[in-house]
Scaffold this motif. Structure first.
Motif, PDB file in Angstrom:
ATOM      1  N   ARG A  21     -90.072 -31.362 101.038  1.00  0.00           N
ATOM      2  CA  ARG A  21     -89.614 -32.836 100.522  1.00  0.00           C
ATOM      3  C   ARG A  21     -88.758 -32.780  99.519  1.00  0.00           C
ATOM      4  N   GLN A  22     -88.429 -31.875  98.826  1.00  0.00           N
ATOM      5  CA  GLN A  22     -87.254 -31.630  97.402  1.00  0.00           C
ATOM      6  C   GLN A  22     -86.426 -31.177  98.056  1.00  0.00           C
ATOM      7  N   ALA A  23     -86.310 -30.400  98.887  1.00  0.00           N
ATOM      8  CA  ALA A  23     -85.271 -30.196  99.183  1.00  0.00           C
ATOM      9  C   ALA A  23     -84.613 -31.053 100.028  1.00  0.00           C
ATOM     10  N   VAL A  24     -85.460 -31.966 100.806  1.00  0.00           N
ATOM     11  CA  VAL A  24     -84.549 -32.585 102.042  1.00  0.00           C
ATOM     12  C   VAL A  24     -83.790 -34.126 100.717  1.00  0.00           C
ATOM     13  N   LEU A  25     -84.714 -34.461 100.139  1.00  0.00           N
ATOM     14  CA  LEU A  25     -84.515 -35.389  99.417  1.00  0.00           C
ATOM     15  C   LEU A  25     -82.811 -35.433  98.438  1.00  0.00           C
ATOM     16  N   ALA A  26     -83.626 -34.109  97.982  1.00  0.00           N
ATOM     17  CA  ALA A  26     -82.218 -33.799  97.396  1.00  0.00           C
ATOM     18  C   ALA A  26     -80.898 -33.479  98.323  1.00  0.00           C
ATOM     19  N   ALA A  27     -80.918 -33.127  99.742  1.00  0.00           N
ATOM     20  CA  ALA A  27     -79.421 -32.983 100.326  1.00  0.00           C
ATOM     21  C   ALA A  27     -79.429 -34.593 101.058  1.00  0.00           C
ATOM     22  N   ALA A  28     -80.515 -35.387 101.089  1.00  0.00           N
ATOM     23  CA  ALA A  28     -79.740 -36.615 101.823  1.00  0.00           C
ATOM     24  C   ALA A  28     -79.554 -37.602 100.320  1.00  0.00           C
ATOM     25  N   MET A  29     -79.532 -37.354  98.622  1.00  0.00           N
ATOM     26  CA  MET A  29     -78.956 -37.526  98.132  1.00  0.00           C
ATOM     27  C   MET A  29     -77.439 -37.230  97.685  1.00  0.00           C
ATOM     28  N   GLU A  30     -77.587 -36.106  97.991  1.00  0.00           N
ATOM     29  CA  GLU A  30     -75.748 -35.465  98.263  1.00  0.00           C
ATOM     30  C   GLU A  30     -75.226 -36.220  99.105  1.00  0.00           C
ATOM     31  N   MET A  31     -75.557 -35.755 100.702  1.00  0.00           N
ATOM     32  CA  MET A  31     -75.061 -36.625 101.391  1.00  0.00           C
ATOM     33  C   MET A  31     -74.495 -38.411 101.239  1.00  0.00           C
ATOM     34  N   LEU A  32     -75.453 -38.714 100.604  1.00  0.00           N
ATOM     35  CA  LEU A  32     -75.581 -40.149 100.598  1.00  0.00           C
ATOM     36  C   LEU A  32     -74.522 -40.591  99.402  1.00  0.00           C
ATOM     37  N   VAL A  33     -73.887 -39.506  98.226  1.00  0.00           N
ATOM     38  CA  VAL A  33     -72.876 -39.065  96.979  1.00  0.00           C
ATOM     39  C   VAL A  33     -71.962 -38.778  98.062  1.00  0.00           C
ATOM     40  N   GLU A  34     -70.977 -37.954  98.551  1.00  0.00           N
ATOM     41  CA  GLU A  34     -70.464 -37.319  99.626  1.00  0.00           C
ATOM     42  C   GLU A  34     -70.067 -38.143 100.487  1.00  0.00           C
ATOM     43  N   GLU A  35     -70.530 -38.582 102.170  1.00  0.00           N
ATOM     44  CA  GLU A  35     -70.638 -39.253 103.100  1.00  0.00           C
ATOM     45  C   GLU A  35     -70.717 -40.638 102.533  1.00  0.00           C
ATOM     46  N   GLY A  36     -71.620 -41.178 102.005  1.00  0.00           N
ATOM     47  CA  GLY A  36     -71.839 -42.406 101.953  1.00  0.00           C
ATOM     48  C   GLY A  36     -73.238 -43.174 103.282  1.00  0.00           C
ATOM     49  N   ILE A  37     -73.612 -43.976 102.733  1.00  0.00           N
ATOM     50  CA  ILE A  37     -75.040 -44.439 103.516  1.00  0.00           C
ATOM     51  C   ILE A  37     -74.398 -43.784 105.369  1.00  0.00           C
ATOM     52  N   THR A  38     -73.185 -45.428 105.689  1.00  0.00           N
ATOM     53  CA  THR A  38     -73.179 -44.156 106.830  1.00  0.00           C
ATOM     54  C   THR A  38     -72.522 -43.978 107.447  1.00  0.00           C
ATOM     55  N   ARG A  39     -72.450 -43.187 107.365  1.00  0.00           N
ATOM     56  CA  ARG A  39     -72.220 -41.068 107.820  1.00  0.00           C
ATOM     57  C   ARG A  39     -73.379 -40.592 107.607  1.00  0.00           C
ATOM     58  N   LEU A  40     -74.579 -40.591 106.686  1.00  0.00           N
ATOM     59  CA  LEU A  40     -75.895 -40.060 106.762  1.00  0.00           C
ATOM     60  C   LEU A  40     -76.455 -40.160 108.243  1.00  0.00           C
ATOM     61  N   THR A  41     -76.474 -38.852 108.017  1.00  0.00           N
ATOM     62  CA  THR A  41     -77.601 -38.265 109.256  1.00  0.00           C
ATOM     63  C   THR A  41     -78.306 -37.643 109.175  1.00  0.00           C
ATOM     64  N   VAL A  42     -80.132 -37.867 110.040  1.00  0.00           N
ATOM     65  CA  VAL A  42     -80.260 -36.405 110.023  1.00  0.00           C
ATOM     66  C   VAL A  42     -80.502 -35.314 110.207  1.00  0.00           C
ATOM     67  N   ALA A  43     -79.476 -34.795 110.879  1.00  0.00           N
ATOM     68  CA  ALA A  43     -79.467 -34.024 112.007  1.00  0.00           C
ATOM     69  C   ALA A  43     -78.448 -33.122 110.170  1.00  0.00           C
ATOM     70  N   GLY A  44     -77.619 -34.060 109.857  1.00  0.00           N
ATOM     71  CA  GLY A  44     -76.899 -33.784 108.490  1.00  0.00           C
ATOM     72  C   GLY A  44     -77.460 -33.349 107.412  1.00  0.00           C
TER      73      GLY A  44
END
Length: 199
Positions: A21-44
């Motif tokens: 859970r911690q790893a996935v949430l951290a990855a989601a926040m990293e992707m949000l910061v770098e890519e933005g919410i519209t480009r955030l994907t579950v696969a990524g």
């Protein structure tokens, strides 16, 4: 313990499920910061976290629920709700922490994402749930103040918090003026003067 009795299973606190859970949430926040919410994907997110995509779907069910959990976890950790025993110090501490959070890349990304409209009803619903959760948590400051007699019983919690937080968010997003160190306290006094002036 006899030979017939099985050895009890010893579960470690913070085991694999918590680490995933911690790893996935951290990855989601990293992707949000770098890519933005519209480009955030579950696969990524799954690739960044080093887990299978099915693991993410099994736990969160959808991209929107994952985004919501990541945002709530990040904001709860970055902007805790203080309890100092007095409404002025509570609001000032909350505003000060918000200003500091908005100065971080994560805080700016969350604030920017929050201003985006969405044609996706699931994502719009997730945003609504995010804001309602934050309002409910921060609203305890106003609720405690009403109970202590520091604010009128009919105080509009949402309006009070919007008046306190919106100038900080506006300055962070637009960047036309800096957030001065004493601005959280000044905003707190203005909000409290307005709320108490109705009594």
């Amino acid at each position: 313990m006899t030979e017939e009795e099985p050895e009890p299973i010893r579960r470690r606190p913070g085991g694999r499920a918590a680490r995933v859970r911690q790893a996935v949430l951290a990855a989601a926040m990293e992707m949000l910061v770098e890519e933005g919410i519209t480009r955030l994907t579950v696969a990524g997110v799954a690739a960044r976290a080093g887990v299978n995509e099915t693991t993410v779907y099994r736990r969160w069910g959808s991209r929107e629920k994952l985004v919501l959990d990541a945002l709530l976890t990040g904001s709860n950790e970055g902007i805790p709700v203080p309890d100092t025993g007095a409404v002025r110090t509570d609001l000032a501490a909350f505003a000060r922490t918000l200003a500091e959070y908005l100065a971080t890349p994560t805080g700016r990304s969350v604030a920017q994402a929050a201003t985006l409209g969405s044609d996706d009803p699931d994502l719009a619903e997730a945003w609504q749930a995010f804001w309602q959760s934050r309002l409910d948590q921060a609203g305890t400051i106003i609720g405690r103040a009403v109970e202590r007699g520091e604010l009128p019983p009919d105080t509009d919690t949402a309006l009070a918090l919007e008046l306190l937080c919106s100038p900080l968010q506006s300055r962070a997003l637009l960047g036309h003026r800096p957030i001065e160190p004493d601005l959280p306290e000044r905003l707190t006094d203005l909000v409290l003067d307005g709320l108490r002036g109705r009594t």
